[in-house]
Scaffold this motif. Sequence first.
Motif, PDB file in Angstrom:
ATOM      1  N   PRO A 128      -6.366  -7.220  30.026  1.00 56.02           N
ATOM      2  CA  PRO A 128      -7.446  -8.120  29.598  1.00 56.02           C
ATOM      3  C   PRO A 128      -6.910  -9.317  28.829  1.00 56.02           C
ATOM      4  O   PRO A 128      -5.967  -9.192  28.035  1.00 56.02           O
ATOM      5  CB  PRO A 128      -8.304  -7.233  28.690  1.00 56.02           C
ATOM      6  N   ARG A 129      -7.518 -10.469  29.079  1.00 55.42           N
ATOM      7  CA  ARG A 129      -7.187 -11.681  28.314  1.00 55.42           C
ATOM      8  C   ARG A 129      -8.112 -11.752  27.101  1.00 55.42           C
ATOM      9  O   ARG A 129      -9.338 -11.696  27.246  1.00 55.42           O
ATOM     10  CB  ARG A 129      -7.346 -12.933  29.170  1.00 55.42           C
ATOM     11  N   VAL A 130      -7.519 -11.897  25.926  1.00 56.20           N
ATOM     12  CA  VAL A 130      -8.283 -11.946  24.683  1.00 56.20           C
ATOM     13  C   VAL A 130      -7.888 -13.207  23.915  1.00 56.20           C
ATOM     14  O   VAL A 130      -6.699 -13.507  23.769  1.00 56.20           O
ATOM     15  CB  VAL A 130      -8.030 -10.696  23.813  1.00 56.20           C
ATOM     16  N   LEU A 131      -8.895 -13.934  23.433  1.00 50.31           N
ATOM     17  CA  LEU A 131      -8.695 -15.146  22.644  1.00 50.31           C
ATOM     18  C   LEU A 131      -9.218 -14.885  21.236  1.00 50.31           C
ATOM     19  O   LEU A 131     -10.377 -14.520  21.055  1.00 50.31           O
ATOM     20  CB  LEU A 131      -9.440 -16.322  23.274  1.00 50.31           C
ATOM     21  N   ASN A 132      -8.351 -15.070  20.250  1.00 52.23           N
ATOM     22  CA  ASN A 132      -8.723 -14.908  18.843  1.00 52.23           C
ATOM     23  C   ASN A 132      -8.700 -16.280  18.167  1.00 52.23           C
ATOM     24  O   ASN A 132      -7.634 -16.879  17.999  1.00 52.23           O
ATOM     25  CB  ASN A 132      -7.755 -13.942  18.149  1.00 52.23           C
ATOM     26  N   LEU A 133      -9.884 -16.766  17.795  1.00 50.55           N
ATOM     27  CA  LEU A 133     -10.023 -18.087  17.179  1.00 50.55           C
ATOM     28  C   LEU A 133     -10.177 -17.955  15.667  1.00 50.55           C
ATOM     29  O   LEU A 133     -10.804 -17.026  15.186  1.00 50.55           O
ATOM     30  CB  LEU A 133     -11.249 -18.805  17.750  1.00 50.55           C
ATOM     31  N   ASP A 182      -6.750 -27.070  16.794  1.00 53.30           N
ATOM     32  CA  ASP A 182      -8.140 -27.127  16.376  1.00 53.30           C
ATOM     33  C   ASP A 182      -8.955 -26.280  17.349  1.00 53.30           C
ATOM     34  O   ASP A 182      -8.898 -26.476  18.568  1.00 53.30           O
ATOM     35  CB  ASP A 182      -8.630 -28.575  16.389  1.00 53.30           C
ATOM     36  N   ALA A 183      -9.714 -25.323  16.830  1.00 46.81           N
ATOM     37  CA  ALA A 183     -10.405 -24.351  17.683  1.00 46.81           C
ATOM     38  C   ALA A 183     -11.388 -25.025  18.636  1.00 46.81           C
ATOM     39  O   ALA A 183     -11.448 -24.681  19.825  1.00 46.81           O
ATOM     40  CB  ALA A 183     -11.121 -23.317  16.814  1.00 46.81           C
ATOM     41  N   MET A 184     -12.184 -25.952  18.141  1.00 45.68           N
ATOM     42  CA  MET A 184     -13.188 -26.580  18.989  1.00 45.68           C
ATOM     43  C   MET A 184     -12.545 -27.360  20.131  1.00 45.68           C
ATOM     44  O   MET A 184     -12.975 -27.267  21.290  1.00 45.68           O
ATOM     45  CB  MET A 184     -14.092 -27.489  18.159  1.00 45.68           C
ATOM     46  N   LYS A 185     -11.505 -28.123  19.826  1.00 47.62           N
ATOM     47  CA  LYS A 185     -10.825 -28.887  20.868  1.00 47.62           C
ATOM     48  C   LYS A 185     -10.235 -27.962  21.932  1.00 47.62           C
ATOM     49  O   LYS A 185     -10.333 -28.229  23.138  1.00 47.62           O
ATOM     50  CB  LYS A 185      -9.715 -29.755  20.257  1.00 47.62           C
ATOM     51  N   TYR A 186      -9.630 -26.877  21.480  1.00 47.87           N
ATOM     52  CA  TYR A 186      -9.014 -25.957  22.434  1.00 47.87           C
ATOM     53  C   TYR A 186     -10.056 -25.305  23.332  1.00 47.87           C
ATOM     54  O   TYR A 186      -9.878 -25.216  24.557  1.00 47.87           O
ATOM     55  CB  TYR A 186      -8.222 -24.890  21.696  1.00 47.87           C
ATOM     56  N   GLU A 190     -10.380 -25.367  27.413  1.00 45.59           N
ATOM     57  CA  GLU A 190     -10.383 -24.141  28.207  1.00 45.59           C
ATOM     58  C   GLU A 190     -11.604 -24.072  29.122  1.00 45.59           C
ATOM     59  O   GLU A 190     -11.509 -23.598  30.258  1.00 45.59           O
ATOM     60  CB  GLU A 190     -10.343 -22.919  27.284  1.00 45.59           C
ATOM     61  N   VAL A 191     -12.742 -24.526  28.648  1.00 45.53           N
ATOM     62  CA  VAL A 191     -13.946 -24.547  29.493  1.00 45.53           C
ATOM     63  C   VAL A 191     -13.725 -25.483  30.675  1.00 45.53           C
ATOM     64  O   VAL A 191     -14.056 -25.148  31.828  1.00 45.53           O
ATOM     65  CB  VAL A 191     -15.182 -24.963  28.678  1.00 45.53           C
ATOM     66  N   LEU A 228     -19.940 -22.754  24.118  1.00 45.60           N
ATOM     67  CA  LEU A 228     -18.676 -22.871  24.836  1.00 45.60           C
ATOM     68  C   LEU A 228     -18.056 -21.497  25.078  1.00 45.60           C
ATOM     69  O   LEU A 228     -17.507 -21.227  26.150  1.00 45.60           O
ATOM     70  CB  LEU A 228     -17.712 -23.758  24.051  1.00 45.60           C
ATOM     71  N   CYS A 229     -18.154 -20.634  24.074  1.00 42.33           N
ATOM     72  CA  CYS A 229     -17.614 -19.278  24.232  1.00 42.33           C
ATOM     73  C   CYS A 229     -18.292 -18.539  25.374  1.00 42.33           C
ATOM     74  O   CYS A 229     -17.648 -17.784  26.111  1.00 42.33           O
ATOM     75  CB  CYS A 229     -17.772 -18.505  22.925  1.00 42.33           C
TER      76      CYS A 229
END
Length: 294
Positions: A128-133, A182-186, A190-191, A228-229
């Motif tokens: 599984p791919r997991v993203l931790n912001l 920066d979380a929002m930019k990333y 990704e979207v 976005l999430c």
Amino acid sequence: MYTFLTTSPWADYELIDAGNFEKLERFGKHILARPEPQAIWDPHLPASEWQRANAIFTREKGSQERGQWKIKPGTPEQWVIGYERPDGLKLRFRLGMSSFKHVGLFPEQDPNWQFIYNQTRQRRATQPRVLNLFAYTGAATLAARAAGADVTHLDSVKQVNFWARDNMEASNLDGVRWLVEDAMKYVRREVKRGSKYQGLILDPPAYGRGPNGEKWQLEDELNEMLKLCKELLDPEDHFFLINLYSLGFSALILENLIHEIFPQARQSREIGEIYLHDKAARKLPLGTFCRFAV
């Protein structure tokens, strides 16, 4: 109905007492006294017990966060504690006393680390791919990695990522992708790329700055971030977790956002508060959360 989560018994951590806007905690062999704005009641233990702490944090005049530690002789400024659960999750964390009263770990997140570990193992994806912001020193990252996830760990502070890497190595893990972003930019990028994740973890502050001075204000940014999430989650196979620490940020606000943005989660979602209990069984609230799995 709201859910209340608390830490299960843990050999290397306990909240001993809380009150008078302070908390007294044991991390491994060392006892620390530090500010806690939610503890508005009287302490249970006498002042003499608090004075026995190995280190006591005193705020700077006019500051709610900054200050300095008074450390007794023989007390290290950094040390390692263990964390082990019956479900197989076993980690180690390097702790240290910062000028912002933090020690590099939020023990109340124990039930969420177990959720991350178990939900990662239940995904249908092979890895599984997991993203931790807003990932801080990486306890949630390591819980996912220990369960076999391909983890991206993102925080805007480079030194914090180094600390998280130390925790990874202490836990005999490897393979985490580290990003100072920066979380929002990333997430926006990704979207646009069409990326999908089987796990998303968010631990946003009330206020913060990205590595290039980007501004984060929770009440201004959270609605867009959650939308976005939703685009990043694998629609058929995912888990989601968010923690909020902002004082006065009601669980009702989080419930409204989740209800509107993630309607598919209505059957499995949990929303509520996280707390720690001291030896006198008083409950110290430490934030709101929402989590679900599809």
